[in-house]
Design a protein around this motif. Structure first.
Motif, PDB file in Angstrom:
ATOM      1  N   LEU A 172     -11.907   6.792  -8.462  1.00 21.31           N
ATOM      2  CA  LEU A 172     -10.807   6.747  -7.178  1.00 21.31           C
ATOM      3  C   LEU A 172     -10.976   5.411  -6.747  1.00 21.31           C
ATOM      4  N   ASN A 173     -10.218   4.807  -6.318  1.00 23.83           N
ATOM      5  CA  ASN A 173     -10.082   3.489  -5.761  1.00 23.83           C
ATOM      6  C   ASN A 173      -9.458   3.823  -4.493  1.00 23.83           C
ATOM      7  N   ILE A 174     -10.034   3.213  -3.357  1.00 23.36           N
ATOM      8  CA  ILE A 174      -9.251   3.433  -1.877  1.00 23.36           C
ATOM      9  C   ILE A 174      -9.346   1.819  -1.553  1.00 23.36           C
ATOM     10  N   SER A 175      -7.979   1.485  -1.037  1.00 20.08           N
ATOM     11  CA  SER A 175      -7.950   0.241  -0.549  1.00 20.08           C
ATOM     12  C   SER A 175      -8.051   0.449   0.933  1.00 20.08           C
ATOM     13  N   VAL A 176      -8.560  -0.425   1.658  1.00 16.97           N
ATOM     14  CA  VAL A 176      -8.658  -0.568   3.103  1.00 16.97           C
ATOM     15  C   VAL A 176      -7.892  -1.898   3.579  1.00 16.97           C
ATOM     16  N   ILE A 177      -6.940  -1.975   4.241  1.00 16.86           N
ATOM     17  CA  ILE A 177      -6.178  -3.115   4.282  1.00 16.86           C
ATOM     18  C   ILE A 177      -6.199  -3.294   5.961  1.00 16.86           C
ATOM     19  N   CYS A 178      -6.666  -4.448   6.646  1.00 13.05           N
ATOM     20  CA  CYS A 178      -6.531  -4.598   8.128  1.00 13.05           C
ATOM     21  C   CYS A 178      -5.200  -4.812   8.513  1.00 13.05           C
ATOM     22  N   HIS A 179      -4.850  -4.186   9.619  1.00 12.50           N
ATOM     23  CA  HIS A 179      -3.876  -4.491  10.412  1.00 12.50           C
ATOM     24  C   HIS A 179      -3.485  -5.644  11.004  1.00 12.50           C
ATOM     25  N   ASP A 180      -4.718  -6.142  11.336  1.00 15.87           N
ATOM     26  CA  ASP A 180      -4.648  -7.774  11.718  1.00 15.87           C
ATOM     27  C   ASP A 180      -5.919  -8.504  10.836  1.00 15.87           C
ATOM     28  N   ALA A 181      -5.558  -9.622  10.468  1.00 16.57           N
ATOM     29  CA  ALA A 181      -6.424 -10.243   9.715  1.00 16.57           C
ATOM     30  C   ALA A 181      -7.939 -10.581  10.469  1.00 16.57           C
ATOM     31  N   GLN A 182      -7.553 -10.747  11.753  1.00 14.82           N
ATOM     32  CA  GLN A 182      -8.837 -11.107  12.700  1.00 14.82           C
ATOM     33  C   GLN A 182      -9.770  -9.867  12.579  1.00 14.82           C
TER      34      GLN A 182
END
Length: 102
Positions: free
Chosen positions: A18-28
């Motif tokens: 399984l792969n789970i991506s975690v994407i920041c709402h805000d790049a900071q």
């Protein structure tokens, strides 16, 4: 705070991986999550499901991470809709992880 307050997620599968991506709402928040969201932390949080290695890939250009979880789908995908063989609910489980505020 919950991880979902800083990021959102998507999942994908291939066989028993399984792969789970975690994407920041805000790049900071990327560097903060880089420090607190380790492979070991993800594996510990999903320990009842993930029985293999967890590898983290860093994607700073898009403020995201991709976690590859081995032996995580109980042998792989099934034809039954009664099970979550694709692991789609695991992104929600990961987003429930408690993390320190940045």
């Amino acid at each position: 705070m919950k991880l979902r307050e800083l990021a959102h997620s998507r999942t994908g599968d291939k066989g028993n991986t399984l792969n789970i991506s975690v994407i920041c709402h805000d790049a900071q928040h990327y560097e903060h999550l880089r420090a607190v969201l380790t492979s070991q932390r993800v594996k510990a949080h999903l320990r009842d499901v993930v029985h293999g290695d967890v590898v983290r890939y860093e994607l700073p250009g898009i403020a995201a991470f991709n976690f590859v979880l081995g032996n995580a789908l109980g042998g792989g995908v099934t034809r039954s809709l009664a099970l979550d063989a694709h692991g789609k609910s695991l992104s929600s489980a990961l987003m429930n992880l408690e993390v320190a505020a940045p």
